[in-house]
Design an enzyme around this catalytic site. Sequence first.
Site, mmCIF file in Angstrom:
data_model
loop_
_atom_site.group_PDB
_atom_site.id
_atom_site.type_symbol
_atom_site.label_atom_id
_atom_site.label_comp_id
_atom_site.label_asym_id
_atom_site.label_seq_id
_atom_site.Cartn_x
_atom_site.Cartn_y
_atom_site.Cartn_z
ATOM 1 N N GLY A 45 -71.873 5.030 23.863
ATOM 2 C CA GLY A 45 -71.226 5.427 22.720
ATOM 3 C C GLY A 45 -71.430 4.623 21.632
ATOM 4 N N CYS A 46 -70.637 4.494 20.527
ATOM 5 C CA CYS A 46 -70.548 3.664 19.445
ATOM 6 C C CYS A 46 -71.015 2.361 19.620
ATOM 7 C CB CYS A 46 -69.251 3.779 18.493
ATOM 8 S SG CYS A 46 -69.367 2.887 16.958
ATOM 9 N N PHE A 47 -72.095 1.660 19.325
ATOM 10 C CA PHE A 47 -72.103 0.208 19.608
ATOM 11 C C PHE A 47 -71.426 -0.686 18.915
ATOM 12 C CE2 PHE A 47 -76.292 0.954 16.867
ATOM 13 C CZ PHE A 47 -75.492 1.011 15.797
#
Length: 217
Positions: A45-47
């Site tokens: 997902g979002c880093f």
Amino acid sequence: MKRIILYVTGILLSTGCAMGQSSDNDYAALPKPKPGEQVATFGGGCFWSMSEAMSELKGVDKVVSGYAGGTTVRPSYEEVGSRTTGHAECVQIYYDPKVISYATIANAFFFAHDPTELNYQGPDEGTDYRSIAFYRTPEEKEILTSTIKKINDSKHYPAAIVTQVAPFKVFYPAEKYHQGYYRLHPDQGYIQSVSAPKVMKFRKAEKAELKPEFQKG
């Protein structure tokens, strides 16, 4: 009141990881491992939150946000978000194997996000947010597959893990403004509503493996 709450929530999430925060394509440098260091690469997902979570583990020296798993050479954030590159948002972890093992990092990865969500994480949808774990050796591949089986058998998650296990090929560092984003923008709406709860949950799950300064969180 319910409509107001839903509206406010929508505004917060609309400023999320899927929304470009800058048009600056000044890429971060890809550091070389220090003597004795090893490297691991994961996408969950979002880093922004993944980078923060993995950087809090004992033995981790640095974490770089970037892109991996696709075919486009040195893609931009906007290109990855278009889902035409094959890449996922990922993090590259530089760690001391004398302090923390690949197996411990791999296990932590599966608790830093929800590995049962296929091609999305929370409000972020698309293959660029897929759960993916890379291996560099046959031993690392075996660790990943055995860790997945162990967690599935434990029924920790109500559904089976769908994480893609793939051989590592190349990692491209993301733009500079993405590096350390979680700590640099603590008041940003997405960080507060999505990223921070994930990091807090991670701290509880991996407390014994965290650096001392994060064990109280």
